[in-house]
Design an enzyme around this catalytic site. Structure first.
Site, mmCIF file in Angstrom:
data_model
loop_
_atom_site.group_PDB
_atom_site.id
_atom_site.type_symbol
_atom_site.label_atom_id
_atom_site.label_comp_id
_atom_site.label_asym_id
_atom_site.label_seq_id
_atom_site.Cartn_x
_atom_site.Cartn_y
_atom_site.Cartn_z
ATOM 1 N N SER A 38 14.502 75.425 -9.723
ATOM 2 C CA SER A 38 14.029 74.049 -9.870
ATOM 3 C C SER A 38 12.962 73.883 -10.940
ATOM 4 O O SER A 38 12.700 72.760 -11.382
ATOM 5 C CB SER A 38 13.482 73.538 -8.529
ATOM 6 N N ASP A 327 4.132 68.425 -6.591
ATOM 7 C CA ASP A 327 4.526 68.336 -5.180
ATOM 8 C C ASP A 327 4.153 69.666 -4.509
ATOM 9 O O ASP A 327 3.455 70.478 -5.125
ATOM 10 C CB ASP A 327 6.018 67.990 -5.052
ATOM 11 N N HIS A 330 5.951 72.526 -7.040
ATOM 12 C CA HIS A 330 6.191 72.481 -8.489
ATOM 13 C C HIS A 330 4.985 71.979 -9.281
ATOM 14 O O HIS A 330 4.237 71.126 -8.801
ATOM 15 C CB HIS A 330 7.392 71.568 -8.785
#
Length: 362
Positions: A38, A327, A330
């Site tokens: 991600s 978040d 990340h």
């Protein structure tokens, strides 16, 4: 006499044109092929119909040029975008978006770079591959892309092109999260054994990518995993020591493996980026980089904004520039920009044996 002058001028013009053409060709940025999770997913997971691992809800993308969620697990651009930005080229598009174009009989080419990265992906195959594209499958997709490119321009031309291309690999974090979320994994292997198996499995896949033409690699180590808001939350706001120790063990093994692999394959060139050291630098010296918050997430709910993930109902910080984390897992675009600048330019404290800029064609 007049004809001689004209011929001389024409000859000089042709020489000048050829010289400039050669110069421009030498300056063309190489294609980028991205593998990972991600941290560098630019939308592949949006095409996985059954996946819930998607950055498709507000407030993701709030600082992206479109101001909308776009599959990036960030408030804005992520590391893949910023590496492309450094090279002055478009971001390598998601593989699944290009496949979608092919199925609809629209023009599509893999020659200018592709991203296979997928949120939630790990070095090891997951229990449910419907949620993400594990590294093994990403390499499977690349093998298919290689076959199509070979048909398109022929093997000799493709090998010449791929030998100059950049292959960026950003993966491993989810495997470490997985270890600490599974008593079964912890019972089966010690942290050192697990780190060693991660490195061994990674090398197998890198060798496959090498067999399909890759020669220049940007290898990104895992960060101080225990310092992300989600794991700080479990450790009463302090970094989770065990997770950080496993990160260090894996990174040490990864660096050693890359050195040995380069001795085995003397035509490989690579740059290793020490994300762990780079993140620790931001955490320990935040004001030097314009950060005010290094523990909590910008978007989320509860303690450290990490008890509930970034959802439309979440609180969102006003100044995303002064947060290291977007978040619970990340980095913000601001933090990612610092990481990518160091990936690209070094110094040797963070990149070895060379930086990404030194990988590029002269």
């Amino acid at each position: 006499m007049g004809n001689r002058v004209m011929l001389g001028s024409s000859f000089l013009f042709i020489i000048f044109f050829i010289f400039n053409l050669a110069f421009l060709e030498a300056q063309v940025a190489p294609p980028i092929y991205v593998f990972g999770d991600s941290l560098v997913d630019v939308g592949n997971n949006n095409y996985l119909l059954l996946s819930i691992e998607k950055a498709i809800l507000p407030h993701y993308g709030i600082d992206f040029p479109t101001k909308k969620p776009n599959g990036r697990f960030s408030n804005g651009k992520n590391a893949a975008d910023l590496i492309a930005e450094k090279l002055g080229v478009p971001t390598s598009p998601p593989y699944l978006s290009l496949i979608s174009l092919v199925k609809n009989n629209k023009n599509s080419s893999f020659l200018d770079g592709v991203s296979f990265a997928s949120g939630g992906a790990g070095i090891f195959d997951g229990k449910n591959d419907l949620q993400s594209i594990p590294f093994t499958k990403q390499v499977d997709y690349y093998s298919q892309v290689h076959e199509q490119m070979t048909q398109q321009i022929g093997a000799p031309s493709l090998q010449k092109r791929l030998s100059k291309s950049i292959f960026a690999v950003v993966i491993g974090s989810n495997d470490i999260f997985g270890y600490f979320n599974s008593k079964d994994l912890q019972n089966k292997s010690t942290p050192q054994q697990y780190a060693d198996s991660m490195v061994t499995s990674l090398k197998v896949q890198l060798q496959r990518v090498y067999n399909y033409g890759a020669r220049k690699f940007v290898i990104v180590g895992v960060s101080a995993i225990g310092c992300c808001p989600a794991l700080r939350l479990k450790n009463e706001t302090e970094c989770a020591v065990e997770a950080n120790l496993l990160s260090v063990k894996y990174n040490d093994g990864l660096k050693s493996m890359m050195k040995g692999w380069q001795l085995e394959k003397n035509d490989i060139r690579y740059s290793y980026f020490d994300t762990y050291a780079a993140l620790q630098d931001l955490i320990q010296n935040p004001s030097s980089y314009g950060f005010a918050e290094v523990k909590g997430a910008c978007c989320g709910l509860g303690k450290l904004n990490a008890q509930i993930p970034c959802l439309p109902i979440s609180k969102i910080c006003f100044n995303r520039q002064n947060h290291v984390f977007w978040d619970p897992f990340h980095p913000t675009e601001a933090a990612a920009r610092i990481f990518v600048d160091r990936i690209f330019n070094g110094p040797a404290k963070y990149t070895s044996p060379i930086n990404m800029k030194q990988l590029l064609p002269l």
